[in-house]
Design a protein around this motif. Structure first.
Motif, PDB file in Angstrom:
ATOM      1  N   LYS A   1      -8.500 -10.894  -9.500  1.00 44.33           N
ATOM      2  CA  LYS A   1      -8.581 -10.279  -8.397  1.00 44.33           C
ATOM      3  C   LYS A   1     -10.322  -9.586  -8.621  1.00 44.33           C
TER       4      LYS A   1
ATOM      5  N   GLY B   1     -15.237  -6.754  -4.080  1.00 43.85           N
ATOM      6  CA  GLY B   1     -16.808  -7.204  -3.428  1.00 43.85           C
ATOM      7  C   GLY B   1     -17.892  -6.668  -4.205  1.00 43.85           C
TER       8      GLY B   1
ATOM      9  N   GLY C   1     -12.232  -9.378  -2.845  1.00 44.42           N
ATOM     10  CA  GLY C   1     -12.473  -8.632  -2.022  1.00 44.42           C
ATOM     11  C   GLY C   1     -13.854  -8.741  -1.021  1.00 44.42           C
ATOM     12  N   GLY C   2     -13.932  -7.735  -0.287  1.00 46.69           N
ATOM     13  CA  GLY C   2     -14.982  -7.979   0.810  1.00 46.69           C
ATOM     14  C   GLY C   2     -15.832  -6.712   0.816  1.00 46.69           C
ATOM     15  N   GLY C   3     -15.436  -5.523   0.063  1.00 48.05           N
ATOM     16  CA  GLY C   3     -15.827  -4.357   0.168  1.00 48.05           C
ATOM     17  C   GLY C   3     -17.531  -4.136   0.284  1.00 48.05           C
TER      18      GLY C   3
ATOM     19  N   ARG D   1     -15.511  -2.881   5.104  1.00 49.26           N
ATOM     20  CA  ARG D   1     -14.211  -2.333   4.758  1.00 49.26           C
ATOM     21  C   ARG D   1     -13.453  -1.942   6.154  1.00 49.26           C
ATOM     22  N   GLY D   2     -12.374  -2.383   6.372  1.00 49.64           N
ATOM     23  CA  GLY D   2     -11.972  -2.122   7.813  1.00 49.64           C
ATOM     24  C   GLY D   2     -11.753  -0.683   8.054  1.00 49.64           C
TER      25      GLY D   2
ATOM     26  N   HIS E   1     -10.394  -4.614  10.275  1.00 49.46           N
ATOM     27  CA  HIS E   1      -9.946  -5.182   9.144  1.00 49.46           C
ATOM     28  C   HIS E   1      -9.842  -6.707   9.277  1.00 49.46           C
TER      29      HIS E   1
ATOM     30  N   GLY F   1     -13.267  -7.372   7.954  1.00 46.93           N
ATOM     31  CA  GLY F   1     -13.177  -7.215   6.759  1.00 46.93           C
ATOM     32  C   GLY F   1     -12.421  -8.456   5.685  1.00 46.93           C
TER      33      GLY F   1
ATOM     34  N   THR G   1      -4.513 -11.359   2.989  1.00 43.17           N
ATOM     35  CA  THR G   1      -3.323 -11.663   3.321  1.00 43.17           C
ATOM     36  C   THR G   1      -3.200 -12.594   4.711  1.00 43.17           C
TER      37      THR G   1
ATOM     38  N   SER H   1      -3.539 -10.524   7.283  1.00 41.67           N
ATOM     39  CA  SER H   1      -2.833  -9.665   8.060  1.00 41.67           C
ATOM     40  C   SER H   1      -3.673  -8.319   7.879  1.00 41.67           C
TER      41      SER H   1
ATOM     42  N   VAL I   1      -3.931  -4.124   5.351  1.00 41.45           N
ATOM     43  CA  VAL I   1      -3.603  -4.118   3.912  1.00 41.45           C
ATOM     44  C   VAL I   1      -4.831  -4.419   3.118  1.00 41.45           C
TER      45      VAL I   1
ATOM     46  N   THR J   1      -7.187  -6.384  -0.248  1.00 41.47           N
ATOM     47  CA  THR J   1      -7.336  -7.557  -1.066  1.00 41.47           C
ATOM     48  C   THR J   1      -6.431  -7.339  -2.415  1.00 41.47           C
TER      49      THR J   1
HETATM   50  N1  UDP Z   1      -8.357  -6.815   4.564  1.00 44.07           N
HETATM   51  C1  UDP Z   1      -7.136  -6.731   5.621  1.00 44.07           C
HETATM   52  N2  UDP Z   1      -6.086  -7.597   5.065  1.00 44.07           N
HETATM   53  C2  UDP Z   1      -5.909  -8.127   3.878  1.00 44.07           C
HETATM   54  C3  UDP Z   1      -7.012  -8.011   3.065  1.00 44.07           C
HETATM   55  C4  UDP Z   1      -8.235  -7.433   3.414  1.00 44.07           C
HETATM   56  O1  UDP Z   1      -7.190  -6.425   6.722  1.00 44.07           O
HETATM   57  O2  UDP Z   1      -4.997  -8.738   3.610  1.00 44.07           O
HETATM   58  C5  UDP Z   1      -9.406  -6.032   5.100  1.00 44.07           C
HETATM   59  C6  UDP Z   1      -9.627  -4.508   4.817  1.00 44.07           C
HETATM   60  O3  UDP Z   1     -10.067  -4.005   5.862  1.00 44.07           O
HETATM   61  C7  UDP Z   1     -10.296  -4.297   3.584  1.00 44.07           C
HETATM   62  C8  UDP Z   1     -11.400  -5.662   3.771  1.00 44.07           C
HETATM   63  O4  UDP Z   1     -10.482  -6.683   4.375  1.00 44.07           O
HETATM   64  O5  UDP Z   1     -10.858  -2.973   3.512  1.00 44.07           O
HETATM   65  C9  UDP Z   1     -12.011  -5.947   2.533  1.00 44.07           C
HETATM   66  O6  UDP Z   1     -11.145  -5.914   1.435  1.00 44.07           O
HETATM   67  P1  UDP Z   1     -11.044  -4.912   0.306  1.00 44.07           P
HETATM   68  O7  UDP Z   1     -11.492  -3.575   0.768  1.00 44.07           O
HETATM   69  O8  UDP Z   1      -9.753  -4.919  -0.277  1.00 44.07           O
HETATM   70  O9  UDP Z   1     -12.139  -5.489  -0.845  1.00 44.07           O
HETATM   71  P2  UDP Z   1     -12.636  -4.822  -2.140  1.00 44.07           P
HETATM   72  O10 UDP Z   1     -12.487  -3.207  -2.016  1.00 44.07           O
HETATM   73  O11 UDP Z   1     -11.689  -5.422  -2.786  1.00 44.07           O
HETATM   74  O12 UDP Z   1     -14.057  -5.115  -2.129  1.00 44.07           O
END
Ligand code: UDP
Length: 248
Positions: free
Chosen positions: A19, A22, A60-62, A66-67, A83, A86, A144, A146, A149, A151
């Motif tokens: 994993k 972002g 990830g996509g942060g 982030r949603g 989301h 995101g 996922t 959905s 949640v 990543t």
């Molecule tokens: N997200 C979601 N469903 C998922 C995975 C991600 O809705 O199954 C959205 C959520 O808003 C999240 C954003 O995508 O904040 C980016 O992912 P994440 O924050 O996990 O990224 P990271 O913190 O790892 O960079």
């Protein structure tokens, strides 16, 4: 291959899910996507894959969005919409990482949890496993599929359904600390911690939902710093580069 590892060394694990947050796609404190940060990640992951491990990367996509943060304090954008935005951010990261990996000679497939036929394959578990068996690095974007949640949870879920031996959580700190190391300089880095300690001490380097999922199935997690050269490779070789989280 990084300077630290012998190119001929065999990976400790048969299959891993890595994993990458972002944050790995930018320089510290920045947002968006930085080409040299992506190339750095690609070099690190390709060096790891060349030790013979089957590698699935969940992104990830942060670095983009982030949603929960995006929709906070506004009534005009539904949190679910944010989301989904995101999740789409992770696809942009995936496209960048795929090209960077292929520029180095890696064989890759980008798979998305939300169908996007023009740019990537849909995530289908059996197809993903087949790619791994053929030695391709698979990049899993779209979380996922959905909302509501993270990543991290997607990574735990993919690790379980793909029968990974370990979930490698590459993040911007060195592992699991007794407190937030970015706020408390006296925070202690653990070399090993149990799922239960993570929960009881509210240690939040990883989404608690993901930790719970791993604990239910006894899937070990290694939390480590992706910015340190060679760490991904060392993790795949089974060296303790951060904190091991398991049921002990
Ligand atoms: N997200 C979601 N469903 C998922 C995975 C991600 O809705 O199954 C959205 C959520 O808003 C999240 C954003 O995508 O904040 C980016 O992912 P994440 O924050 O996990 O990224 P990271 O913190 O790892 O960079």
């Amino acid at each position: 291959m990084s300077a630290g590892a012998d190119a001929g060394q065999q990976a400790k694990y048969r299959r891993v899910v890595l994993k990458i947050s972002g944050e790995g796609f930018v320089h510290p404190g920045e947002r968006g996507i930085s080409v040299d940060a992506v190339l750095h990640l690609a070099r690190q992951t390709y060096a790891a894959a060349r030790h013979g491990v089957e590698l699935a990367i969940v992104l990830g996509g942060g670095n983009i969005l982030r949603g929960a943060q995006f929709s906070a304090g506004t009534t005009c954008i539904h949190e679910a919409t944010a989301h989904y935005m995101g999740m789409l951010a992770t696809v942009m990261n995936g496209l960048a990482l795929q090209d960077a990996l292929e520029s180095l000679g890696a064989d890759t497939r980008l798979m998305t949890a939300i169908r996007m036929d023009g740019v990537a394959e849909p995530y289908i578990r059996r197809r993903a496993r087949r790619h791994l068996e053929k030695g391709r690095i698979i990049i899993l974007a779209g979380g996922t599929g959905s909302p509501f949640v993270t990543t991290d949870t997607a990574a735990a879920q993919r690790a379980l359904e793909l029968d990974a031996d370990i979930l490698l959580k590459a993040t911007r700190v060195d592992g699991v600390f007794s407190d937030d190391p970015e706020k408390n300089p006296h925070a202690i880095l653990y070399s090993k911690v149990s799922y239960e300690d993570m929960r009881r001490q509210n240690l939040r380097v990883m989404d608690p939902e993901a930790v719970t999922k791993c604990s239910e199935y006894g899937l070990p997690i290694m939390v480590f710093n992706f910015r340190k050269e060679g760490n991904i490779e060392q993790a795949v070789l089974g060296h303790r580069v951060g904190t091991l989280v398991n049921g002990d």
